[in-house]
Write a protein that holds these residues in place. Structure first.
Motif, mmCIF file in Angstrom:
data_model
loop_
_atom_site.group_PDB
_atom_site.id
_atom_site.type_symbol
_atom_site.label_atom_id
_atom_site.label_comp_id
_atom_site.label_asym_id
_atom_site.label_seq_id
_atom_site.Cartn_x
_atom_site.Cartn_y
_atom_site.Cartn_z
ATOM 1 N N LEU A 259 31.064 31.128 27.772
ATOM 2 C CA LEU A 259 30.050 31.424 26.751
ATOM 3 C C LEU A 259 30.467 30.892 25.383
ATOM 4 N N ALA A 260 31.759 30.914 25.091
ATOM 5 C CA ALA A 260 32.247 30.423 23.798
ATOM 6 C C ALA A 260 31.997 28.927 23.636
ATOM 7 N N ARG A 261 31.901 28.209 24.741
ATOM 8 C CA ARG A 261 31.655 26.765 24.672
ATOM 9 C C ARG A 261 30.179 26.452 24.457
ATOM 10 N N ILE A 262 29.322 27.462 24.611
ATOM 11 C CA ILE A 262 27.894 27.281 24.383
ATOM 12 C C ILE A 262 27.605 27.713 22.948
ATOM 13 N N GLU A 263 27.285 26.778 22.114
ATOM 14 C CA GLU A 263 27.159 27.036 20.684
ATOM 15 C C GLU A 263 26.214 28.177 20.353
ATOM 16 N N ASN A 264 25.088 28.278 21.050
ATOM 17 C CA ASN A 264 24.121 29.312 20.686
ATOM 18 C C ASN A 264 24.121 30.501 21.652
ATOM 19 N N ALA A 265 25.168 30.693 22.436
ATOM 20 C CA ALA A 265 25.229 31.867 23.315
ATOM 21 C C ALA A 265 25.284 33.114 22.438
ATOM 22 N N PRO A 266 24.270 33.988 22.530
ATOM 23 C CA PRO A 266 24.157 35.084 21.563
ATOM 24 C C PRO A 266 24.981 36.329 21.893
ATOM 25 N N PHE A 267 25.794 36.311 22.949
ATOM 26 C CA PHE A 267 26.507 37.517 23.355
ATOM 27 C C PHE A 267 27.807 37.159 24.055
ATOM 28 N N ARG A 268 28.624 38.189 24.275
ATOM 29 C CA ARG A 268 29.796 38.129 25.137
ATOM 30 C C ARG A 268 29.662 39.282 26.115
ATOM 31 N N LEU A 269 30.433 39.259 27.197
ATOM 32 C CA LEU A 269 30.321 40.272 28.238
ATOM 33 C C LEU A 269 31.598 41.088 28.374
ATOM 34 N N ASP A 270 31.433 42.317 28.838
ATOM 35 C CA ASP A 270 32.570 43.178 29.129
ATOM 36 C C ASP A 270 32.307 43.862 30.468
ATOM 37 N N PHE A 271 33.252 43.746 31.386
ATOM 38 C CA PHE A 271 33.153 44.418 32.679
ATOM 39 C C PHE A 271 34.516 44.389 33.336
ATOM 40 N N GLU A 272 34.682 45.275 34.307
ATOM 41 C CA GLU A 272 35.920 45.317 35.084
ATOM 42 C C GLU A 272 35.992 44.087 35.985
ATOM 43 N N THR A 273 37.168 43.529 36.116
ATOM 44 C CA THR A 273 37.378 42.388 37.003
ATOM 45 C C THR A 273 36.990 42.765 38.434
ATOM 46 N N MET A 274 36.312 41.846 39.095
ATOM 47 C CA MET A 274 35.986 42.035 40.509
ATOM 48 C C MET A 274 36.875 41.100 41.318
ATOM 49 N N GLU A 275 37.496 41.638 42.361
ATOM 50 C CA GLU A 275 38.392 40.853 43.209
ATOM 51 C C GLU A 275 37.873 40.867 44.639
ATOM 52 N N PHE A 276 37.955 39.693 45.275
ATOM 53 C CA PHE A 276 37.479 39.531 46.639
ATOM 54 C C PHE A 276 38.571 38.882 47.485
ATOM 55 N N ASP A 277 38.820 39.446 48.653
ATOM 56 C CA ASP A 277 39.637 38.786 49.669
ATOM 57 C C ASP A 277 38.670 38.328 50.749
ATOM 58 N N VAL A 278 38.486 37.027 50.837
ATOM 59 C CA VAL A 278 37.570 36.455 51.814
ATOM 60 C C VAL A 278 38.410 36.058 53.026
ATOM 61 N N TYR A 279 38.028 36.603 54.167
ATOM 62 C CA TYR A 279 38.840 36.399 55.376
ATOM 63 C C TYR A 279 38.009 35.770 56.493
ATOM 64 N N VAL A 280 38.721 35.191 57.456
ATOM 65 C CA VAL A 280 38.104 34.611 58.641
ATOM 66 C C VAL A 280 38.002 35.723 59.690
ATOM 67 N N PRO A 281 36.777 36.102 60.038
ATOM 68 C CA PRO A 281 36.658 37.152 61.056
ATOM 69 C C PRO A 281 37.044 36.613 62.436
ATOM 70 N N VAL A 282 37.704 37.434 63.203
ATOM 71 C CA VAL A 282 38.145 37.035 64.537
ATOM 72 C C VAL A 282 37.115 37.543 65.531
ATOM 73 N N ALA A 283 36.619 36.654 66.375
ATOM 74 C CA ALA A 283 35.658 37.026 67.393
ATOM 75 C C ALA A 283 36.364 37.837 68.475
ATOM 76 N N THR A 284 35.724 38.893 68.901
ATOM 77 C CA THR A 284 36.299 39.710 69.981
ATOM 78 C C THR A 284 35.460 39.500 71.238
ATOM 79 N N ALA A 285 36.151 39.522 72.359
ATOM 80 C CA ALA A 285 35.462 39.296 73.640
ATOM 81 C C ALA A 285 34.942 40.573 74.225
#
Length: 167
Positions: free
Chosen positions: A141-167
């Motif tokens: 947002l700081a690189r956008i000259e006319n961005a009228p706001f900034r944001l505040d929120f808790e960091t979101m973390e994701f662990d993306v995994y390969v699901p294992v197919a079960t027979a």
């Protein structure tokens, strides 16, 4: 070492936005060790809007501690309340990281903002650890000259995994 004296170069108060820089005198036991010209980071007077009531919708993802476990290729949708944000779109940078902190690449997704609700659809095509942080979005947002706001929120973390197919 401590700062033993400081003064602005144009006699403006130190907390004045007009103070372009000031001189610090650093010393120890009444001995002056160095004088430094310090240029403060420009103040950002844009309002900071807090994202609240953040929710993740998914049929197969689950939250373990503070980390979302997401199967590879699973469509997920994040929604949040953000009163004060204008209707439109927002480019969201999602960083793929190693050691839970060091970015190695980022992905770009577009969130829509309508009537104070932010909606972000995501789908990860590579397994790994991902973060969405206010710091990274605000850098964008700081690189956008006319961005009228900034944001505040808790960091979101994701662990993306390969699901294992079960027979």
């Amino acid at each position: 070492m401590t700062i033993v004296a400081y003064e602005t170069l144009n006699n403006e108060p130190l907390d004045s936005p007009e103070a372009p820089c000031y001189k610090l005198t650093i010393g120890d036991n009444n001995n002056v060790l160095s004088r430094v010209l310090y240029h403060p980071v420009p103040r950002d007077n844009r309002p900071t809007i807090t994202l609240e009531s953040i929710e993740l919708e998914s049929s197969a993802s689950r939250k373990i501690g503070d980390i979302w476990w997401v199967p590879l290729g699973e469509p997920i949708t994040i929604t949040a309340q953000a009163l004060g944000l204008p209707n439109g779109g927002l480019m969201v940078m999602v960083e793929r990281v190693v050691n839970a902190s060091q970015p190695i690449e980022d992905l770009r997704f577009i969130a829509t903002i309508k009537d104070g609700v932010v909606t972000l659809p995501l789908q990860f095509d590579t397994s790994g650890n991902y973060l969405i942080t206010a710091k990274r979005l605000n850098e964008g947002l700081a690189r956008i000259e006319n961005a009228p706001f900034r944001l505040d929120f808790e960091t979101m973390e994701f662990d993306v995994y390969v699901p294992v197919a079960t027979a």
